[in-house]
Motif scaffolding. Structure first.
Motif, PDB file in Angstrom:
ATOM      1  N   PRO A 137      -2.410   0.119  -6.746  1.00  0.00           N
ATOM      2  CA  PRO A 137      -2.045  -1.148  -6.108  1.00  0.00           C
ATOM      3  C   PRO A 137      -0.589  -1.534  -6.314  1.00  0.00           C
ATOM      4  O   PRO A 137       0.068  -2.023  -5.390  1.00  0.00           O
ATOM      5  CB  PRO A 137      -2.986  -2.158  -6.788  1.00  0.00           C
ATOM      6  N   ASN A 138      -0.067  -1.307  -7.518  1.00  0.00           N
ATOM      7  CA  ASN A 138       1.315  -1.695  -7.776  1.00  0.00           C
ATOM      8  C   ASN A 138       2.292  -0.840  -6.983  1.00  0.00           C
ATOM      9  O   ASN A 138       3.253  -1.351  -6.394  1.00  0.00           O
ATOM     10  CB  ASN A 138       1.626  -1.584  -9.272  1.00  0.00           C
ATOM     11  N   THR A 139       2.054   0.475  -6.939  1.00  0.00           N
ATOM     12  CA  THR A 139       2.917   1.355  -6.150  1.00  0.00           C
ATOM     13  C   THR A 139       2.862   0.990  -4.676  1.00  0.00           C
ATOM     14  O   THR A 139       3.894   0.961  -3.983  1.00  0.00           O
ATOM     15  CB  THR A 139       2.502   2.822  -6.344  1.00  0.00           C
ATOM     16  N   PRO A 144       0.367   0.596   7.189  1.00  0.00           N
ATOM     17  CA  PRO A 144       0.231  -0.287   6.021  1.00  0.00           C
ATOM     18  C   PRO A 144      -1.196  -0.457   5.520  1.00  0.00           C
ATOM     19  O   PRO A 144      -1.431  -0.519   4.315  1.00  0.00           O
ATOM     20  CB  PRO A 144       0.812  -1.620   6.528  1.00  0.00           C
ATOM     21  N   GLY A 145      -2.166  -0.496   6.414  1.00  0.00           N
ATOM     22  CA  GLY A 145      -3.542  -0.730   6.008  1.00  0.00           C
ATOM     23  C   GLY A 145      -4.218   0.445   5.344  1.00  0.00           C
ATOM     24  O   GLY A 145      -5.346   0.314   4.865  1.00  0.00           O
ATOM     25  N   GLU A 146      -3.541   1.616   5.282  1.00  0.00           N
ATOM     26  CA  GLU A 146      -4.141   2.811   4.678  1.00  0.00           C
ATOM     27  C   GLU A 146      -3.329   3.352   3.508  1.00  0.00           C
ATOM     28  O   GLU A 146      -3.720   4.340   2.890  1.00  0.00           O
ATOM     29  CB  GLU A 146      -4.293   3.912   5.736  1.00  0.00           C
ATOM     30  N   ARG A 147      -2.214   2.717   3.206  1.00  0.00           N
ATOM     31  CA  ARG A 147      -1.321   3.272   2.188  1.00  0.00           C
ATOM     32  C   ARG A 147      -1.925   3.200   0.788  1.00  0.00           C
ATOM     33  O   ARG A 147      -1.730   4.115  -0.028  1.00  0.00           O
ATOM     34  CB  ARG A 147       0.017   2.537   2.213  1.00  0.00           C
ATOM     35  N   GLY A 148      -2.626   2.128   0.489  1.00  0.00           N
ATOM     36  CA  GLY A 148      -3.223   2.008  -0.841  1.00  0.00           C
ATOM     37  C   GLY A 148      -4.214   3.113  -1.108  1.00  0.00           C
ATOM     38  O   GLY A 148      -4.222   3.731  -2.179  1.00  0.00           O
ATOM     39  N   GLY A 207      -4.698  -6.926  -1.409  1.00  0.00           N
ATOM     40  CA  GLY A 207      -3.410  -7.052  -2.070  1.00  0.00           C
ATOM     41  C   GLY A 207      -3.475  -6.567  -3.509  1.00  0.00           C
ATOM     42  O   GLY A 207      -4.538  -6.239  -4.037  1.00  0.00           O
ATOM     43  N   ALA A 208      -2.322  -6.530  -4.149  1.00  0.00           N
ATOM     44  CA  ALA A 208      -2.201  -5.889  -5.460  1.00  0.00           C
ATOM     45  C   ALA A 208      -2.295  -6.847  -6.636  1.00  0.00           C
ATOM     46  O   ALA A 208      -2.597  -6.411  -7.747  1.00  0.00           O
ATOM     47  CB  ALA A 208      -0.862  -5.147  -5.537  1.00  0.00           C
ATOM     48  N   ARG A 209      -2.027  -8.134  -6.413  1.00  0.00           N
ATOM     49  CA  ARG A 209      -1.784  -9.001  -7.571  1.00  0.00           C
ATOM     50  C   ARG A 209      -2.949  -9.046  -8.555  1.00  0.00           C
ATOM     51  O   ARG A 209      -2.772  -8.800  -9.757  1.00  0.00           O
ATOM     52  CB  ARG A 209      -1.444 -10.427  -7.102  1.00  0.00           C
ATOM     53  N   THR A 210      -4.147  -9.350  -8.092  1.00  0.00           N
ATOM     54  CA  THR A 210      -5.278  -9.487  -9.000  1.00  0.00           C
ATOM     55  C   THR A 210      -5.639  -8.157  -9.651  1.00  0.00           C
ATOM     56  O   THR A 210      -5.855  -8.072 -10.866  1.00  0.00           O
ATOM     57  CB  THR A 210      -6.498 -10.053  -8.257  1.00  0.00           C
ATOM     58  N   LEU A 211      -5.694  -7.094  -8.851  1.00  0.00           N
ATOM     59  CA  LEU A 211      -6.078  -5.789  -9.385  1.00  0.00           C
ATOM     60  C   LEU A 211      -5.078  -5.296 -10.427  1.00  0.00           C
ATOM     61  O   LEU A 211      -5.459  -4.870 -11.528  1.00  0.00           O
ATOM     62  CB  LEU A 211      -6.170  -4.781  -8.242  1.00  0.00           C
ATOM     63  N   ALA A 212      -3.792  -5.329 -10.087  1.00  0.00           N
ATOM     64  CA  ALA A 212      -2.774  -4.822 -10.997  1.00  0.00           C
ATOM     65  C   ALA A 212      -2.713  -5.644 -12.282  1.00  0.00           C
ATOM     66  O   ALA A 212      -2.586  -5.100 -13.383  1.00  0.00           O
ATOM     67  CB  ALA A 212      -1.412  -4.809 -10.307  1.00  0.00           C
TER      68      ALA A 212
END
Length: 571
Positions: free
Chosen positions: A396-398, A137-141, A348-353
């Motif tokens: 990030p969203n994916t 999980p920590g490398e998927r992005g 996390g994805a929220r702010t970036l996306a």
């Protein structure tokens, strides 16, 4: 020894690279392709070939992504992914050897593109799932961000290669994918292995597959033919077959959730929508694809059909230079993709996306302020910023979507994510074309009449006012001045009344772009406003996704609610 995760990433990256090169190389090379098979853009029937070559691939992939994703959960992701590589390569070979010209040649191109679409559906429904399986999980992005770089790098390479190869031989455009496909197919069969969970012992949901694929195909067919002239109308939205197709497709899709609740082994687990990160990520992906899906072709039409000819470029080289001038958008995406992917692993994805979608929306507004004879520096800056925003959203969203889903349902989840994206991209093309055709239908006849009158040929005004809007749009996209073809069909008595100076003016590379430019830009501005609104709606939905959600490695979908742990470090 190279870790398996890097083998998986490199192979899936090759597939994405191949597919993205194929997408933009065809987009930028359509003028050469249609000239190569001797299709006359002035013929009203020719526009359907443009639509099907552009949209047929997406229709097929969108229809089968969820089906193939679910099959991969049962049969094995790598097995179907490998098959997709082989089918895609076969489609590329068939396109290269297209034997005929004219209408038959165009039909062959469409069929072979559909073959490519089937292969692409196998690849797209499994590539993100294979990466998610291979990486922690920590490398998927970061991994998905690298994959995204390949997608955008491929798009960039496709634009440039298409411009170069289009000036040599149109068949070479399709040959590019063949060596990449052969290499990727052999490598995937030799090196990839099954690491994800299997939905063992489960059967295939034939009813659900038929209902979903049938409904989606009917809707996309209705949307495609809704853009075709019908009777005395410039578009076909009043065509009874189009209306019936849309209603039947909507009815099938509306019944799909009820079917899935009744079958023993549903093709898609509706329970996944209970995961907030999956639901909000998917919906924001949908709105992004609605906003962004048609922008590339719209901007290429603007460059090839209007801006480049007005700046002295001959029609034979406009595809190459249109590709060059679109590079800033690709560069923005390539720069931001891996950065945002790596940051999403940590924060996390929220702010970036969300911020990425806001940037895309603002870039649409900025594009709407340009006139047709714009300063290129301003245009390049805007599309570069748009590329940054789309790159900030994508990885990030994916990652957030795939992290939220249990291992043994990642194939179906990846298929659903890609289905939302491809369906929305197809709808985006249809939406933008509908707006442009609708506005041109209202304004172009008068604009062409005035332009030909001002050029000293008022006797041609009744003829030019009746030019089909789709023919004018097709001609602009192909970088083609249709006036010469029109004059050749007129009675000699009429054409002989035109002075050589007037004929030279009408057939010059500047006259037709100048004549259609005001109407076209008015239509584009409306499209940009709608694209901006879609991006902002997507941003609001993205902001509502909550904190990071990572699914534990479980096999049981009934235990879904217990398999999710929500990290509270919300951005």
């Amino acid at each position: 020894m190279v870790q398996y995760k890097w083998i998986a990433l490199s192979n899936t990256t090759i597939s994405v690279l191949m597919a993205s090169i194929n997408g933009t190389i065809i987009l930028i090379s359509l003028p050469a392709i249609f000239r190569g098979i001797n299709i006359n853009p002035i013929q009203p029937s020719s526009f359907q070939y443009l639509l099907w070559i552009l949209m047929g691939y997406n229709v097929v992939t969108a229809a089968f992504l969820v089906t193939f994703g679910r099959l991969s959960d049962i049969i094995g992701r790598v097995r179907l992914y490998n098959l997709g590589f082989a089918i895609f390569t076969l489609g590329s070979i068939l396109l290269f050897i297209t034997p005929n010209t004219g209408d038959l040649g165009a039909l062959e191109l469409i069929i072979f593109r559909l073959v490519q679409g089937i292969g692409g559906a196998f690849l797209l429904s499994n590539s993100a799932a294979i990466i998610t399986d291979a990486f922690p999980p920590g490398e998927r992005g970061r991994a998905l961000g690298i994959n995204q770089i390949a997608a955008l790098a491929g798009s960039l390479v496709g634009l440039i290669l298409g411009g170069i190869l289009a000036t040599i031989n149109w068949r070479f455009i399709f040959l590019v994918s063949v060596p990449v496909g052969i290499l990727g197919t052999i490598w995937s069969y030799l090196k990839l292995k099954e690491t994800g969970g299997r939905a063992k012992g489960e059967g295939i949901d034939w009813i659900g597959n038929i209902v979903f694929a049938g409904g989606l195909i009917l809707i996309l067919l209705g949307v495609t033919y809704g853009l075709m002239p019908y009777g005395g109308s410039q578009m076909g939205w009043g065509n009874p077959y189009v209306i019936a197709s849309l209603i039947a497709g909507a009815g099938l899709l509306a019944s799909f959730p009820f079917v899935e609740r009744k079958v023993k082994y549903p093709m898609f687990r509706l329970e996944l929508f209970k995961i907030k990160a999956f639901l909000m990520g998917g919906i924001s992906q949908l709105f992004f694809a609605f906003a962004f899906g048609g922008i590339m072709i719209i901007l290429i039409i603007l460059l090839q059909g209007i801006w480049l000819p007005l700046h002295g470029y001959s029609y034979s080289v406009t595809p190459f230079w249109a590709g060059i001038y679109m590079i800033p958008m690709m560069v923005g995406f390539v720069i931001m993709g891996p950065i945002s992917g790596a940051l999403s692993d940590k924060y996390g994805a929220r702010t970036l996306a969300t911020l990425g979608l806001v940037i895309v929306g603002l870039a649409f507004i900025a594009l709407s302020t340009l006139n047709y004879n714009f300063n290129y520096t301003e245009f390049a800056t805007i599309i570069f910023i748009m590329g940054l925003g789309s790159g900030m959203f994508g990885a990030p969203n994916t990652t957030a979507i795939m992290n939220s889903v249990p291992r043994n349902h990642r194939g179906a989840a990846s298929g659903m994510r890609s289905t939302l994206q491809n369906s929305a991209q197809t709808a985006s093309l249809a939406l933008f074309f509908t707006i442009i055709i609708g506005v041109l239908a209202a304004t172009l006849p008068a604009a062409l009449s005035n332009a030909v009158t001002n050029a000293g040929a008022p006797q041609l005004a009744p003829v030019l006012s009746k030019v089909p809007v789709t023919s004018a749009l097709f001609s602009a996209f192909l970088g083609y001045n249709p006036i010469g073809s029109i004059l050749s069909t007129l009675p000699h008595q009429l054409t002989s009344s035109l002075s050589p100076t007037v004929v030279a003016t009408l057939t010059s590379k500047q006259w037709f772009p100048e004549a259609i430019a005001p109407s076209f830009m008015h239509a584009l501005r409306i499209s940009f406003y709608i694209g901006s609104a879609m991006a902002f709606i997507g941003a609001i939905i993205s902001a509502l996704r909550g904190g990071r959600t990572i699914a534990e490695e479980v096999e049981n979908i009934p235990d879904l609610t217990r398999s999710i742990k929500s990290k509270k470090n919300e951005m």
